[in-house]
Design an enzyme around this catalytic site. Structure first.
Site, mmCIF file in Angstrom:
data_model
loop_
_atom_site.group_PDB
_atom_site.id
_atom_site.type_symbol
_atom_site.label_atom_id
_atom_site.label_comp_id
_atom_site.label_asym_id
_atom_site.label_seq_id
_atom_site.Cartn_x
_atom_site.Cartn_y
_atom_site.Cartn_z
ATOM 1 N N LYS A 195 -5.762 19.560 -7.939
ATOM 2 C CA LYS A 195 -5.881 18.701 -9.125
ATOM 3 C C LYS A 195 -6.443 17.340 -8.724
ATOM 4 O O LYS A 195 -5.794 16.575 -8.021
ATOM 5 C CB LYS A 195 -4.536 18.484 -9.805
ATOM 6 C CG LYS A 195 -4.744 17.812 -11.164
ATOM 7 C CD LYS A 195 -3.509 17.150 -11.727
ATOM 8 C CE LYS A 195 -3.352 15.710 -11.317
ATOM 9 N NZ LYS A 195 -4.375 14.785 -11.845
ATOM 10 N N GLY A 247 -1.160 9.887 -2.863
ATOM 11 C CA GLY A 247 -1.047 9.019 -4.031
ATOM 12 C C GLY A 247 0.030 7.978 -3.814
ATOM 13 O O GLY A 247 0.321 7.585 -2.674
ATOM 14 N N SER A 248 0.652 7.572 -4.905
ATOM 15 C CA SER A 248 1.611 6.472 -4.821
ATOM 16 C C SER A 248 2.942 6.935 -4.222
ATOM 17 O O SER A 248 3.319 8.108 -4.340
ATOM 18 C CB SER A 248 1.851 5.889 -6.213
ATOM 19 O OG SER A 248 2.389 6.885 -7.052
ATOM 20 N N THR A 249 3.635 5.995 -3.613
ATOM 21 C CA THR A 249 4.919 6.316 -2.991
ATOM 22 C C THR A 249 5.926 6.773 -4.046
ATOM 23 O O THR A 249 6.717 7.695 -3.803
ATOM 24 C CB THR A 249 5.435 5.091 -2.201
ATOM 25 O OG1 THR A 249 4.515 4.860 -1.128
ATOM 26 C CG2 THR A 249 6.816 5.313 -1.631
ATOM 27 N N GLY A 252 5.225 10.338 -4.884
ATOM 28 C CA GLY A 252 5.530 11.116 -3.667
ATOM 29 C C GLY A 252 7.021 11.357 -3.516
ATOM 30 O O GLY A 252 7.460 12.472 -3.201
ATOM 31 N N GLU A 269 0.916 11.852 1.737
ATOM 32 C CA GLU A 269 0.141 10.718 2.258
ATOM 33 C C GLU A 269 0.208 9.650 1.180
ATOM 34 O O GLU A 269 -0.421 9.777 0.137
ATOM 35 C CB GLU A 269 -1.295 11.184 2.543
ATOM 36 C CG GLU A 269 -1.988 10.329 3.569
ATOM 37 C CD GLU A 269 -2.688 9.148 2.924
ATOM 38 O OE1 GLU A 269 -2.015 8.101 2.785
ATOM 39 O OE2 GLU A 269 -3.856 9.280 2.565
ATOM 40 N N CYS A 303 -5.547 3.286 0.925
ATOM 41 C CA CYS A 303 -4.128 3.302 1.293
ATOM 42 C C CYS A 303 -3.887 2.604 2.635
ATOM 43 O O CYS A 303 -2.848 2.000 2.848
ATOM 44 C CB CYS A 303 -3.599 4.723 1.326
ATOM 45 S SG CYS A 303 -4.663 5.849 2.222
ATOM 46 N N GLU A 400 2.159 -2.876 -2.341
ATOM 47 C CA GLU A 400 0.771 -2.435 -2.258
ATOM 48 C C GLU A 400 0.034 -2.877 -3.528
ATOM 49 O O GLU A 400 0.394 -2.468 -4.632
ATOM 50 C CB GLU A 400 0.726 -0.904 -2.138
ATOM 51 C CG GLU A 400 -0.665 -0.367 -1.903
ATOM 52 C CD GLU A 400 -0.708 1.148 -1.723
ATOM 53 O OE1 GLU A 400 -0.049 1.861 -2.510
ATOM 54 O OE2 GLU A 400 -1.391 1.612 -0.801
HETATM 55 P P1 NDP Z 1 -0.421 8.339 -8.668
HETATM 56 O O1 NDP Z 1 0.454 8.572 -7.505
HETATM 57 O O2 NDP Z 1 0.184 8.327 -10.009
HETATM 58 O O3 NDP Z 1 -1.593 9.421 -8.705
HETATM 59 C C1 NDP Z 1 -2.011 10.229 -7.630
HETATM 60 C C2 NDP Z 1 -2.249 11.658 -8.112
HETATM 61 O O4 NDP Z 1 -1.014 12.241 -8.530
HETATM 62 C C3 NDP Z 1 -3.165 11.749 -9.333
HETATM 63 O O5 NDP Z 1 -3.891 12.945 -9.280
HETATM 64 C C4 NDP Z 1 -2.148 11.772 -10.458
HETATM 65 O O6 NDP Z 1 -2.674 12.285 -11.649
HETATM 66 C C5 NDP Z 1 -1.091 12.671 -9.877
HETATM 67 N N1 NDP Z 1 0.229 12.532 -10.468
HETATM 68 C C6 NDP Z 1 0.731 11.524 -11.230
HETATM 69 N N2 NDP Z 1 2.002 11.763 -11.548
HETATM 70 C C7 NDP Z 1 2.349 12.954 -11.010
HETATM 71 C C8 NDP Z 1 3.537 13.740 -10.979
HETATM 72 N N3 NDP Z 1 4.650 13.343 -11.576
HETATM 73 N N4 NDP Z 1 3.524 14.910 -10.295
HETATM 74 C C9 NDP Z 1 2.424 15.313 -9.660
HETATM 75 N N5 NDP Z 1 1.260 14.616 -9.650
HETATM 76 C C10 NDP Z 1 1.221 13.446 -10.308
HETATM 77 O O7 NDP Z 1 -1.210 7.005 -8.437
HETATM 78 P P2 NDP Z 1 -1.926 6.103 -9.543
HETATM 79 O O8 NDP Z 1 -3.271 6.634 -9.724
HETATM 80 O O9 NDP Z 1 -1.109 5.964 -10.780
HETATM 81 O O10 NDP Z 1 -1.940 4.704 -8.825
HETATM 82 C C11 NDP Z 1 -0.777 3.896 -8.837
HETATM 83 C C12 NDP Z 1 -0.610 3.153 -7.558
HETATM 84 O O11 NDP Z 1 -0.446 4.086 -6.529
HETATM 85 C C13 NDP Z 1 -1.801 2.318 -7.124
HETATM 86 O O12 NDP Z 1 -1.774 1.047 -7.643
HETATM 87 C C14 NDP Z 1 -1.641 2.313 -5.642
HETATM 88 O O13 NDP Z 1 -0.759 1.292 -5.266
HETATM 89 C C15 NDP Z 1 -1.010 3.643 -5.338
HETATM 90 N N6 NDP Z 1 -1.983 4.648 -4.871
HETATM 91 C C16 NDP Z 1 -1.997 4.922 -3.567
HETATM 92 C C17 NDP Z 1 -2.903 5.844 -3.086
HETATM 93 C C18 NDP Z 1 -2.946 6.166 -1.656
HETATM 94 O O14 NDP Z 1 -3.904 6.780 -1.203
HETATM 95 N N7 NDP Z 1 -1.951 5.803 -0.895
HETATM 96 C C19 NDP Z 1 -3.877 6.491 -3.944
HETATM 97 C C20 NDP Z 1 -3.744 6.170 -5.343
HETATM 98 C C21 NDP Z 1 -2.826 5.260 -5.754
HETATM 99 P P3 NDP Z 1 -3.405 11.259 -12.657
HETATM 100 O O15 NDP Z 1 -4.539 10.643 -11.974
HETATM 101 O O16 NDP Z 1 -3.880 12.142 -13.716
HETATM 102 O O17 NDP Z 1 -2.372 10.288 -13.098
#
Ligand code: NDP
Length: 497
Positions: A195, A247-249, A252, A269, A303, A400
């Site tokens: 996804k 994605g976000s902590t 995660g 990650e 990240c 972050e």
């Molecule tokens: P998210 O963690 O929400 O998104 C990452 C991925 O997870 C996206 O594909 C998202 O879908 C999906 N997702 C969201 N909620 C769920 C869930 N409950 N179960 C499974 N998958 C889910 O990050 P955001 O895009 O909202 O960014 C928010 C903050 O996270 C940023 O400001 C940044 O600080 C941090 N971040 C860190 C990253 C990293 O590489 N360490 C990368 C991205 C963000 P969708 O996009 O459709 O919401």
């Protein structure tokens, strides 16, 4: 084009300007709408729902993309399960051929991918063209080489695939994160349901077309588009053997809670708040380039960004002066222009997050500075920003921000640098700038970070494992270590399934 406000920068700001050098937008064909990629073909979503993806630099509507619900997730997992047997039966060398083919197609279609990535994400074409797409291809080449050598990866004799991997990726490096996830999974004999992020689905959907072009057996790769609910449905599906999330902590942690006790393998990650440490004996001009690369590359949507600059007190003023001068030369604007250094913020939500957090920096007493630059009228934009006089405990030093914002702290002794660098819940990356090799080793030994760069920053290579400690997650991606996340040792095959 930025104009500088400081006297020093006035001296070096060229009196000429760059002519526009736009990449040809027509290199990428964008369909009006996209379906889900399940079982080797594009299909309509079960509920016939969709969402729009826009260009963050202009807010232009790019395409309508299918919104997958739990039934669609179920179809995709079933397709991946059905394909798993045949894919696992292929020899490693045969699987490797498909990966090589995909890698070559990514190279052949690199300009198309780069334009599409830049349109959908807002990042400068210079970065998508020179970093994202070539590195994505490199991951497929690298893992193609491993496919028939897994016995020699040091992970036990005859390591076996886990089965079906559910993979969820963010919006900051859409195609590259896809490659980090799909290449090792396929090389190890797994099939996948991936996804992409809601705001950046287009290169994943172009990748689906590449899978068709490469004659990849149907169902080996499935791409389902949607928002957080789609990701949550994928994690919750009981037909998944492994979840890989970037994605976000916060999300995660929720996934880890959800999977606890299920036997589903998990790698995370997550976020970071990396310290970039500049000692007083560092080559200052190079360090300034590394600081800029560390936090302003990809608008700071990284990240492992070097978002906390720790600079030795005796060189603080010199470093900050030089940094401001350098920032005044960065060009912010049209991401498709080959001269652009700083592109658009990926979404209105992310811009809002950055704005809120940086406002707390000012209210908590830090000094804020940005070069004087004109922001485009349309789209989501944020000036590169430096905060000095930052308190250790302030939000801009601990959270972050995920934007082009640098928090500067100082230290007097190496021990103090280590204490401050490690004073974070994160542990993803760090940087060290010094003239002395022994000091690099001494410092790196004491930093609790998965990746440590010395006299450079933000270098990525498929041969090198990447991943974090503490709240930055666990598991590694890339290198021999990254294979472990997609293989079961003989004795845990039963547990993993
Ligand atoms: P998210 O963690 O929400 O998104 C990452 C991925 O997870 C996206 O594909 C998202 O879908 C999906 N997702 C969201 N909620 C769920 C869930 N409950 N179960 C499974 N998958 C889910 O990050 P955001 O895009 O909202 O960014 C928010 C903050 O996270 C940023 O400001 C940044 O600080 C941090 N971040 C860190 C990253 C990293 O590489 N360490 C990368 C991205 C963000 P969708 O996009 O459709 O919401």
């Amino acid at each position: 084009m930025m104009t500088d406000t400081t006297a020093v920068a006035d001296l070096i700001t060229p009196s000429w300007d760059y002519a526009p050098a736009p990449e040809a937008r027509g290199l990428a064909t964008i369909q009006a709408s996209y379906g889900l990629f399940i079982g080797g073909e594009f299909v309509d979503p079960h509920a016939d729902t969709s969402f729009a993806t826009i260009a963050p630099s202009t807010e232009e509507h790019l395409a309508e993309v299918a919104l997958a619900d739990a039934d669609d997730v179920d179809r995709a997992v079933a397709a991946a399960r059905k394909a798993a047997k045949g894919w696992q039966k292929l020899s490693g060398a045969e699987r490797g051929k498909y990966l090589f083919r995909i890698a070559r197609l990514l190279q052949e279609r690199a300009r198309e991918f780069a334009v599409l990535e830049t349109l959908d994400n807002g990042k400068p074409i210079r970065e998508s063209r020179d970093v994202d797409i070539p590195t994505a291809a490199a991951h497929f080449f690298y893992h193609a080489g491993w496919a028939d050598k897994l016995d020699h990866a040091g992970l036990g004799p005859n390591p076996q695939p886990l089965g079906v991997a559910g993979q969820i990726i963010p919006w900051n490096f859409p195609l590259l994160m896809l490659a980090w996830k799909i290449a090792p999974a396929l090389a190890c004999g797994n099939t996948v349901v991936l996804k992409p992020a809601e705001t950046t689905p287009l290169t994943a959907l172009l990748f689906a077309q590449v899978c068709q072009q490469a004659d990849l057996p149907p169902g080996v790769v499935n791409i389902i588009t949607g928002a957080g609910d789609t990701g949550a449905a994928l994690v919750a599906h009981d037909g998944i053997d492994k979840v890989a999330f970037t994605g976000s902590t916060g999300v995660g942690k929720a996934i880890q809670r959800q999977l606890a006790g299920t036997g589903t393998r998990l790698t995370l990650e997550l976020g970071g708040k990396a310290a970039n440490i500049v000692y007083d004996d560092a080559p200052i001009d190079q360090a300034v380039e590394g600081i800029v690369d560390g936090i302003f590359f990809n608008q700071g949507h990284v990240c492992c960004a070097g978002s906390r600059l720790l600079v030795q007190e005796s060189v603080h003023d010199l470093v900050i002066d030089k940094l401001k001068t350098r920032l005044a030369t960065l060009r912010l604007g049209d991401p498709l222009d080959k001269n652009t250094d700083i592109g658009a913020i990926n979404s209105a939500e992310q811009l809002e997050r950055i704005t809120t957090l940086t406002d707390t920096g000012t209210s908590e007493g830090a000094e804020r500075w940005s070069p004087d630059c004109v922001l485009p009228d349309q789209g989501f934009w944020f000036r590169p920003t430096i905060f000095t006089n930052v308190a250790q405990a302030s939000r801009i030093a601990t959270e972050e921000i995920f934007g082009p914002v640098l928090s500067v702290l100082t230290f007097r002794t190496p021990d103090e640098a280590i204490a401050k660098a490690n004073n974070t819940p994160y542990g993803l990356s760090a940087g060290i700038w010094t003239d002395k090799g022994s000091r690099i080793l001494w410092t790196a030994d004491r930093l609790k970070a998965g990746v440590v760069w010395a006299n450079t920053f933000n270098r990525f290579d498929p041969t090198s494992p990447f991943g974090g400690y503490k709240e930055s997650g666990f598991g590694r991606e890339g290198g021999r270590h990254g294979l472990a996340g997609y293989l079961a040792a003989n004795d845990d095959i039963e547990v993993a399934r």
